[in-house]
Design an enzyme around this catalytic site. Sequence first.
Site, PDB file in Angstrom:
ATOM      1  N   TYR A 287      -7.944  32.088  31.685  1.00 49.26           N
ATOM      2  CA  TYR A 287      -7.101  33.170  31.779  1.00 49.26           C
ATOM      3  C   TYR A 287      -7.914  34.327  32.148  1.00 49.26           C
ATOM      4  O   TYR A 287      -8.108  34.939  33.337  1.00 49.26           O
ATOM      5  CB  TYR A 287      -6.378  33.422  30.848  1.00 49.26           C
ATOM      6  CG  TYR A 287      -5.651  34.806  30.769  1.00 49.26           C
ATOM      7  CD1 TYR A 287      -4.835  35.193  31.996  1.00 49.26           C
ATOM      8  CD2 TYR A 287      -5.913  35.779  29.704  1.00 49.26           C
ATOM      9  CE1 TYR A 287      -4.104  36.585  32.208  1.00 49.26           C
ATOM     10  CE2 TYR A 287      -5.345  37.164  29.815  1.00 49.26           C
ATOM     11  CZ  TYR A 287      -4.239  37.191  31.122  1.00 49.26           C
ATOM     12  OH  TYR A 287      -3.877  38.579  31.107  1.00 49.26           O
ATOM     13  N   LYS A 291      -8.465  35.931  36.069  1.00 52.74           N
ATOM     14  CA  LYS A 291      -8.086  37.150  36.314  1.00 52.74           C
ATOM     15  C   LYS A 291      -9.227  38.233  36.748  1.00 52.74           C
ATOM     16  O   LYS A 291      -8.932  38.786  37.799  1.00 52.74           O
ATOM     17  CB  LYS A 291      -7.529  37.767  35.232  1.00 52.74           C
ATOM     18  CG  LYS A 291      -6.052  37.336  34.766  1.00 52.74           C
ATOM     19  CD  LYS A 291      -4.955  37.521  35.824  1.00 52.74           C
ATOM     20  CE  LYS A 291      -4.546  38.825  35.889  1.00 52.74           C
ATOM     21  NZ  LYS A 291      -3.618  39.267  36.608  1.00 52.74           N
TER      22      LYS A 291
END
Length: 517
Positions: A287, A291
Amino acid sequence: MFFCVHHISKNFSSALYSSANNRKNGGIPEKNSVSVTKSQLSPKVHEGLGIIEYFSGKKLLITGATGFLAKVLVEKIPRTIPEVDKLFLLIKASDKEAAMERLMNEIVNTELFKCLRETHEMLFESFISSKLVPVAGNMREMNIGIEEDVANLIAGEVDVIINSAATTTFDQRLDVALDINTKGAARIVNFAKKCKKLKLYVHVSTAYASRQTEGKIIEESFGNGHYAANSAGMNETPDKHVHGLNIEAEMKLASEMIESSKENEIDQDLKDLGMSRARKYGWQNTYAFTKAMGEMVVEDTKGELPVIIIRPSIIESTFKEPIPGWIEGNRMIDPIILLYGKGKLPGFFVNPNMALDLVPADIVVNSTLAAIAKHGGKESKQEDSNSNDHVYQFTSSVANPLIMRDMADLVYQHFSVSPCFDCEGNPVQISAFKFFDFIEDLKSIEHFKYMADLYEPYAFFDGRFDNNKVEKLWECLSEEERKEFGFDVSSIDWKDYIIRVHIHGLRKHVMKETVLK
């Protein structure tokens, strides 16, 4: 009992944001400490940013509209700024009818909109339909999946784009996370460049995208040329350039694994690949890794597009509005809290002395609206590509740290006074929260061992996120704006928030308990 914000007096509303300046024990105020707000300490009366004036008559496009943070944002704007023109809400759906169904079922008809519903009464549905426009789309498709005629309409009218679409699963399949968090960022930037009236593009990232894991982490961007796919990156200083990272190569690796993996092993293979690639380059998980690459893509492709990047830390239940403690789903530390309260987990593998960086969802939303008003005006100039003025960290670990040991004690206090009940209706007895030194201490239950391994980079995180620019933004607000759009994290009384607001909200909205002490 929960109260809607519009039923609370202005004085009480302001009092909720009172600040305890002499904080000890990880940000928990001493007993009987006297609280004063930052605004009370400042003799200067500010004219403000003109937040309401800025959004009046504006049209916004918000992606990831069914996500937790976006829902709080979508509720806040029409409630406090009814003069806003329209909010185009990008919703993953096959067509407009399906998008409308998701809008009503997953957003408008939730308890979150209770205050708005009570305010407008019989006119609520007509008011909502005049403000919220569902748009069927998909961040994984070209032109973000919007039909051409609708896309052209939005491109000709929208003033601000807020991209909050993301997959937030820590160990998501690498191909999926790249497609949404990284390539999705490129697709929305390309769409933004087609918008003739666009005044600002807002990219919602995460504080953990910074890659730094210790010391004070300042609000700075990656800058241009931070990965190997851009040769200009080799001229960047070592701390800005992520040595050897090539986004296209990461995408190719994921594609190759799809081709080579067995069908019944492909999901786990791609999850393992994402985690290993993330940790190879210094990120906690897939994640944060994807990102961060999404930020890199925005910085390298934005051109003349006016951009701000916001980096919240761990977003939790609402602090004050529209109702205290509103939350959706188990977020970050919440599964540990609830399992502990149910007597199924005695403690966790975590450093008791670390600062747990939490920030309530409504504070993130208010900060975002203030930042937009500041950067989206005609007087705002295009930021220099090497400037960090456009990056904001909505965080608490420097301004008002909550130490894990204190957090655990507050959780213990809550469940000691308001215990959960077992299937036979007996109160669950808990002991003081334990801090384990080794993952193996949880070996008796394999699932908890997996959780500990997944959370380890956060459980022993030694960095603290500075929010200096956010504090300067706060100083720009008028007294009225501070009441309506408060985001002073130093004002949060963690004891009150954790014990009486957050865990209460978890038990009501996540556990669906109907009777709470």
